[in-house]
Design a protein around this motif. Sequence first.
Motif, PDB file in Angstrom:
ATOM      1  N   CYS A 275       0.828  -1.135  -0.017  1.00 58.73           N
ATOM      2  CA  CYS A 275       0.131   0.079  -0.027  1.00 58.73           C
ATOM      3  C   CYS A 275       0.769   1.164   0.008  1.00 58.73           C
ATOM      4  O   CYS A 275       2.086   1.148   0.531  1.00 58.73           O
ATOM      5  CB  CYS A 275      -0.975   0.020   1.080  1.00 58.73           C
ATOM      6  SG  CYS A 275      -0.142   0.127   2.789  1.00 58.73           S
ATOM      7  N   PRO A 276       0.327   2.360  -0.409  1.00 60.88           N
ATOM      8  CA  PRO A 276       1.142   3.556  -0.653  1.00 60.88           C
ATOM      9  C   PRO A 276       1.487   4.212   0.576  1.00 60.88           C
ATOM     10  O   PRO A 276       2.548   4.906   0.727  1.00 60.88           O
ATOM     11  CB  PRO A 276       0.319   4.474  -1.442  1.00 60.88           C
ATOM     12  CG  PRO A 276      -0.706   3.788  -1.896  1.00 60.88           C
ATOM     13  CD  PRO A 276      -0.775   2.507  -1.135  1.00 60.88           C
ATOM     14  N   GLN A 277       0.824   3.712   1.704  1.00 59.96           N
ATOM     15  CA  GLN A 277       1.171   4.204   3.044  1.00 59.96           C
ATOM     16  C   GLN A 277       2.144   3.583   3.779  1.00 59.96           C
ATOM     17  O   GLN A 277       2.383   3.839   4.937  1.00 59.96           O
ATOM     18  CB  GLN A 277      -0.170   4.672   3.896  1.00 59.96           C
ATOM     19  CG  GLN A 277      -1.305   5.362   3.173  1.00 59.96           C
ATOM     20  CD  GLN A 277      -2.625   4.572   3.002  1.00 59.96           C
ATOM     21  OE1 GLN A 277      -2.633   3.488   3.202  1.00 59.96           O
ATOM     22  NE2 GLN A 277      -3.523   5.373   2.793  1.00 59.96           N
ATOM     23  N   GLY A 278       2.676   2.480   3.257  1.00 61.74           N
ATOM     24  CA  GLY A 278       3.329   1.600   4.148  1.00 61.74           C
ATOM     25  C   GLY A 278       4.857   2.122   4.155  1.00 61.74           C
ATOM     26  O   GLY A 278       5.286   3.046   3.447  1.00 61.74           O
TER      27      GLY A 278
ATOM     28  N   GLY B 207      -1.450  -3.368  -6.200  1.00 62.33           N
ATOM     29  CA  GLY B 207      -0.298  -3.860  -5.602  1.00 62.33           C
ATOM     30  C   GLY B 207       0.670  -4.821  -6.212  1.00 62.33           C
ATOM     31  O   GLY B 207       1.464  -5.364  -5.635  1.00 62.33           O
ATOM     32  N   GLU B 208      -0.177  -5.629  -7.244  1.00 63.04           N
ATOM     33  CA  GLU B 208       0.865  -6.604  -7.949  1.00 63.04           C
ATOM     34  C   GLU B 208       1.949  -6.504  -8.392  1.00 63.04           C
ATOM     35  O   GLU B 208       2.882  -7.258  -8.320  1.00 63.04           O
ATOM     36  CB  GLU B 208      -0.073  -6.957  -9.145  1.00 63.04           C
ATOM     37  CG  GLU B 208      -1.479  -7.771  -8.822  1.00 63.04           C
ATOM     38  CD  GLU B 208      -2.594  -6.965  -8.250  1.00 63.04           C
ATOM     39  OE1 GLU B 208      -3.509  -7.462  -7.843  1.00 63.04           O
ATOM     40  OE2 GLU B 208      -2.515  -5.651  -8.532  1.00 63.04           O
ATOM     41  N   LEU B 209       2.331  -5.386  -8.930  1.00 63.64           N
ATOM     42  CA  LEU B 209       3.746  -4.794  -9.616  1.00 63.64           C
ATOM     43  C   LEU B 209       4.563  -4.791  -8.274  1.00 63.64           C
ATOM     44  O   LEU B 209       5.712  -5.212  -8.164  1.00 63.64           O
ATOM     45  CB  LEU B 209       3.675  -3.790 -10.413  1.00 63.64           C
ATOM     46  CG  LEU B 209       2.899  -3.776 -11.472  1.00 63.64           C
ATOM     47  CD1 LEU B 209       2.966  -2.299 -12.497  1.00 63.64           C
ATOM     48  CD2 LEU B 209       3.560  -4.679 -12.385  1.00 63.64           C
ATOM     49  N   GLY B 210       3.962  -4.159  -7.121  1.00 59.87           N
ATOM     50  CA  GLY B 210       5.073  -4.133  -5.868  1.00 59.87           C
ATOM     51  C   GLY B 210       5.090  -5.268  -5.275  1.00 59.87           C
ATOM     52  O   GLY B 210       6.301  -5.492  -4.846  1.00 59.87           O
ATOM     53  N   ALA B 211       4.167  -6.214  -5.477  1.00 59.82           N
ATOM     54  CA  ALA B 211       4.295  -7.588  -4.957  1.00 59.82           C
ATOM     55  C   ALA B 211       5.441  -8.340  -5.613  1.00 59.82           C
ATOM     56  O   ALA B 211       6.331  -9.134  -5.207  1.00 59.82           O
ATOM     57  CB  ALA B 211       2.963  -8.490  -4.818  1.00 59.82           C
TER      58      ALA B 211
END
Length: 244
Positions: free
Chosen positions: A88-91, A141-145
């Motif tokens: 998530c962007p807030q992480g 969130g897939e690309l981040g994962a």
Amino acid sequence: MHIDILTLFPEMFEGVLNASILKRAQERNAFSYQTTNFREYTLNKHNKVDDYPYGGGAGLVLSPQPIFDAVEAVKGKTDTPPRVVLMCPQGEPYNQRKAEDFSYEEHLIIICGHYEGFDERIRQELVTDEVSIGDYVLTGGELGAMVVVDSVVRLLPGVLGNESSAPRDSFSSGLLEHPHYTRPAEFRGAQVPDVLLSGNHAKIDEWRHYQSLKRTYERRPDLLLNRALSDKEKAWIQAWKDEE
């Protein structure tokens, strides 16, 4: 290590996780993964996994029920409790230290979101880590994962051909990596530094450390703010400042 990925778009992972080093890592039994479409766990009669936010506002929010049930379904695959990672962007900003931390785990569960965000109870009750790969917003969130999986798996024993490769990477030592050269020794008038051709490994190691520190000083000085500098490193940095 086993990695479970909870996503609405499992097909996005097939090419990335089944190619190159990640494919070889699976063949060597260094890690396994499974994607789970958490839509399959919704109890909503219309197969929905999101709803409008209480209090109004734009966008839709992922509902807690399907994600809670999906996480509970994939738990228990190893002897140790899993780390449950929310993209998530807030992480917390993701970095090499976090990748190294994750690489010691037996089981990771990564939750990929979409839409406006998550019901807050997912964060409060399910998640052990919240991760952001940068100060920008993606469609999901897939690309981040994928970034997290790649950065973690390459650190696992036996994954890279040369076990000394990972510790020398940029950020692993707290510094950016030094320049690299390969054959030929001269290319279009540009020469490989003489020290690298000398065979003197002590001098080569010192040159590489000098170049690594210099590259960090020039490109990412923020990485040096909390670094305990040796007297030699301090002298090098002072010399660069004097040249400026």
